[in-house]
Design a protein around this motif. Structure first.
Motif, PDB file in Angstrom:
ATOM      1  N   ILE A 153      10.074   3.211   6.638  1.00 38.14           N
ATOM      2  CA  ILE A 153       9.447   1.892   6.639  1.00 38.14           C
ATOM      3  C   ILE A 153      10.420   0.793   6.213  1.00 38.14           C
ATOM      4  O   ILE A 153      10.314  -0.358   6.648  1.00 38.14           O
ATOM      5  CB  ILE A 153       8.179   1.902   5.757  1.00 38.14           C
ATOM      6  CG1 ILE A 153       7.278   0.712   6.117  1.00 38.14           C
ATOM      7  CG2 ILE A 153       8.520   1.942   4.282  1.00 38.14           C
ATOM      8  CD1 ILE A 153       5.883   0.816   5.552  1.00 38.14           C
ATOM      9  N   SER A 154      11.424   1.127   5.406  1.00 43.27           N
ATOM     10  CA  SER A 154      12.383   0.111   4.957  1.00 43.27           C
ATOM     11  C   SER A 154      13.169  -0.478   6.125  1.00 43.27           C
ATOM     12  O   SER A 154      13.532  -1.656   6.110  1.00 43.27           O
ATOM     13  CB  SER A 154      13.346   0.707   3.927  1.00 43.27           C
ATOM     14  OG  SER A 154      14.076   1.787   4.478  1.00 43.27           O
ATOM     15  N   ASP A 170       3.071  -7.665  10.154  1.00 40.72           N
ATOM     16  CA  ASP A 170       2.915  -6.665   9.106  1.00 40.72           C
ATOM     17  C   ASP A 170       3.749  -5.435   9.460  1.00 40.72           C
ATOM     18  O   ASP A 170       4.016  -5.168  10.644  1.00 40.72           O
ATOM     19  CB  ASP A 170       1.446  -6.255   8.956  1.00 40.72           C
ATOM     20  CG  ASP A 170       0.592  -7.380   8.388  1.00 40.72           C
ATOM     21  OD1 ASP A 170       0.995  -7.958   7.354  1.00 40.72           O
ATOM     22  OD2 ASP A 170      -0.456  -7.687   8.988  1.00 40.72           O
ATOM     23  N   VAL A 171       4.131  -4.701   8.429  1.00 40.58           N
ATOM     24  CA  VAL A 171       4.934  -3.491   8.594  1.00 40.58           C
ATOM     25  C   VAL A 171       4.091  -2.291   8.177  1.00 40.58           C
ATOM     26  O   VAL A 171       3.440  -2.314   7.128  1.00 40.58           O
ATOM     27  CB  VAL A 171       6.221  -3.560   7.744  1.00 40.58           C
ATOM     28  CG1 VAL A 171       7.013  -2.265   7.838  1.00 40.58           C
ATOM     29  CG2 VAL A 171       7.082  -4.740   8.197  1.00 40.58           C
ATOM     30  N   TYR A 172       4.110  -1.250   9.011  1.00 39.08           N
ATOM     31  CA  TYR A 172       3.285  -0.071   8.756  1.00 39.08           C
ATOM     32  C   TYR A 172       4.109   1.212   8.822  1.00 39.08           C
ATOM     33  O   TYR A 172       5.119   1.277   9.537  1.00 39.08           O
ATOM     34  CB  TYR A 172       2.163   0.038   9.804  1.00 39.08           C
ATOM     35  CG  TYR A 172       1.155  -1.077   9.750  1.00 39.08           C
ATOM     36  CD1 TYR A 172       0.258  -1.177   8.693  1.00 39.08           C
ATOM     37  CD2 TYR A 172       1.091  -2.026  10.770  1.00 39.08           C
ATOM     38  CE1 TYR A 172      -0.682  -2.198   8.654  1.00 39.08           C
ATOM     39  CE2 TYR A 172       0.155  -3.049  10.739  1.00 39.08           C
ATOM     40  CZ  TYR A 172      -0.732  -3.126   9.676  1.00 39.08           C
ATOM     41  OH  TYR A 172      -1.655  -4.144   9.635  1.00 39.08           O
ATOM     42  N   ASN A 173       3.633   2.217   8.111  1.00 47.54           N
ATOM     43  CA  ASN A 173       4.148   3.552   8.368  1.00 47.54           C
ATOM     44  C   ASN A 173       3.414   4.114   9.590  1.00 47.54           C
ATOM     45  O   ASN A 173       2.477   3.488  10.115  1.00 47.54           O
ATOM     46  CB  ASN A 173       3.997   4.459   7.138  1.00 47.54           C
ATOM     47  CG  ASN A 173       2.549   4.637   6.698  1.00 47.54           C
ATOM     48  OD1 ASN A 173       1.628   4.630   7.512  1.00 47.54           O
ATOM     49  ND2 ASN A 173       2.341   4.796   5.394  1.00 47.54           N
ATOM     50  N   ILE A 174       3.821   5.284  10.053  1.00 46.63           N
ATOM     51  CA  ILE A 174       3.257   5.820  11.288  1.00 46.63           C
ATOM     52  C   ILE A 174       1.758   6.087  11.162  1.00 46.63           C
ATOM     53  O   ILE A 174       0.968   5.742  12.053  1.00 46.63           O
ATOM     54  CB  ILE A 174       3.999   7.112  11.696  1.00 46.63           C
ATOM     55  CG1 ILE A 174       5.475   6.800  12.021  1.00 46.63           C
ATOM     56  CG2 ILE A 174       3.322   7.767  12.897  1.00 46.63           C
ATOM     57  CD1 ILE A 174       5.703   5.864  13.175  1.00 46.63           C
ATOM     58  N   LYS A 175       1.330   6.666  10.039  1.00 50.24           N
ATOM     59  CA  LYS A 175      -0.082   6.996   9.864  1.00 50.24           C
ATOM     60  C   LYS A 175      -0.959   5.754   9.910  1.00 50.24           C
ATOM     61  O   LYS A 175      -2.001   5.728  10.586  1.00 50.24           O
ATOM     62  CB  LYS A 175      -0.288   7.742   8.538  1.00 50.24           C
ATOM     63  CG  LYS A 175      -1.717   8.175   8.308  1.00 50.24           C
ATOM     64  CD  LYS A 175      -1.882   8.931   6.990  1.00 50.24           C
ATOM     65  CE  LYS A 175      -3.332   9.340   6.773  1.00 50.24           C
ATOM     66  NZ  LYS A 175      -3.510  10.076   5.487  1.00 50.24           N
ATOM     67  N   ASN A 176      -0.559   4.707   9.228  1.00 50.49           N
ATOM     68  CA  ASN A 176      -1.353   3.473   9.216  1.00 50.49           C
ATOM     69  C   ASN A 176      -1.372   2.805  10.588  1.00 50.49           C
ATOM     70  O   ASN A 176      -2.378   2.218  10.995  1.00 50.49           O
ATOM     71  CB  ASN A 176      -0.819   2.501   8.173  1.00 50.49           C
ATOM     72  CG  ASN A 176      -1.110   2.954   6.757  1.00 50.49           C
ATOM     73  OD1 ASN A 176      -2.004   3.758   6.531  1.00 50.49           O
ATOM     74  ND2 ASN A 176      -0.347   2.454   5.805  1.00 50.49           N
ATOM     75  N   ALA A 177      -0.245   2.899  11.301  1.00 46.06           N
ATOM     76  CA  ALA A 177      -0.191   2.339  12.658  1.00 46.06           C
ATOM     77  C   ALA A 177      -1.145   3.080  13.584  1.00 46.06           C
ATOM     78  O   ALA A 177      -1.832   2.463  14.416  1.00 46.06           O
ATOM     79  CB  ALA A 177       1.230   2.402  13.190  1.00 46.06           C
TER      80      ALA A 177
END
Length: 276
Positions: A153-154, A170-177
């Motif tokens: 995510i960084s 917004d920035v997301y990790n894969i699961k949240n996306a």
């Protein structure tokens, strides 16, 4: 005198650019030749010095040199400087000037499926050089919402923070996306997932993809990745990376010659190289 153009990279034998550009030179009656050049990382500085010495008219840059070439050039176009990567170089009166046509090539190709980004919600998957170029260009085009996700995510946060254009993001990790995928009108897949030899790889699950969204993959070989196959099965529209490849090449050709070429002709050349 015949002009000389090239593409440098490692590997380079797979490149479709020589067939595409040499056909364009012939079609436009330009006395020029375009050559693939295999340049390893450790030889890049010597290669650029040599290309400049022989008076090359221009060249393309592909992996792994798009970022490391920057300090070896004389000037950078402002967009290439903000992106931090170069894919096209023009020799102007002995000065090597770097440009980036990846993002603008992507958006030009996208217009065939989506005429405007003004009211669209967009998700970019991945945080490599292509993702960065596409993210910056779409931000400049005025998307309503432009989000980015990545396993690390960084890296995605760096792209968001470095972008010089104002955009809701917004920035997301894969699961949240994956959980919020149904919000987006356009999902852009920029990772190597789906390329040989890992043709069954997916960058994320598409179980929440909404019907009618546009799923776009910047890979064009294969022409339909597993990502696109699954998106189509969910009722989404799909677009592979052929348009991006063609339009980034067309914009490079225009910078070298002042001529914007026939993109339909370019597309047919690449398809013929891919076996139809």
């Amino acid at each position: 005198m015949k002009k000389f153009f090239a593409v440098i990279g490692d590997p380079i034998a797979h490149s479709m650019s020589p067939a595409m550009h040499n056909d364009l030179f012939h079609a436009n009656r330009i006395d020029a030749h375009y050559q693939p050049l295999h340049v390893k990382r450790e030889d890049l500085a010597d290669a650029i010095k040599g290309l400049k010495a022989i008076g090359i008219s221009g060249f393309n840059v592909t992996v792994p040199h798009k970022e490391t070439i920057i300090p070896l050039l004389d000037e950078l176009d402002p967009l290439a400087q903000s992106i931090g990567a170069v894919n096209t170089v023009v020799n102007l009166d002995g000065k090597l000037i770097g440009f980036n046509t990846d993002g603008s090539g992507y958006v030009r190709g996208l217009h065939e499926e989506m005429s405007s980004l003004k009211d669209k919600k967009v998700l970019v998957i991945g945080a490599g050089g292509a993702a960065r170029a596409i993210y910056f260009t779409i931000a400049d085009a005025g998307a309503e919402q432009l989000d980015i996700c990545n396993r690390t995510i960084s890296k995605a946060e760096t792209i968001k923070n470095d972008c010089p254009y104002l955009v809701n993001s917004d920035v997301y990790n894969i699961k949240n996306a994956e959980e919020s995928l149904g919000l987006y009108d356009l999902i852009i897949q920029t990772t190597p997932a789906g390329m040989a030899p890992k043709v069954q790889d997916l960058p994320l699950s598409l179980h929440n993809l909404k019907a009618g969204a546009l799923a776009s993959d910047i890979i064009y070989n294969p022409l339909e990745t597993r990502f696109l196959e699954e998106a189509k099965s969910k009722g989404a529209r799909i677009q592979n990376g052929l348009n991006m490849f063609v339009y980034q090449g067309a914009l490079a050709f225009e910078k070298w010659t002042g001529i914007f070429p026939d993109t339909n002709r370019m597309r047919e050349i690449v398809l013929s190289q891919l076996g139809g």
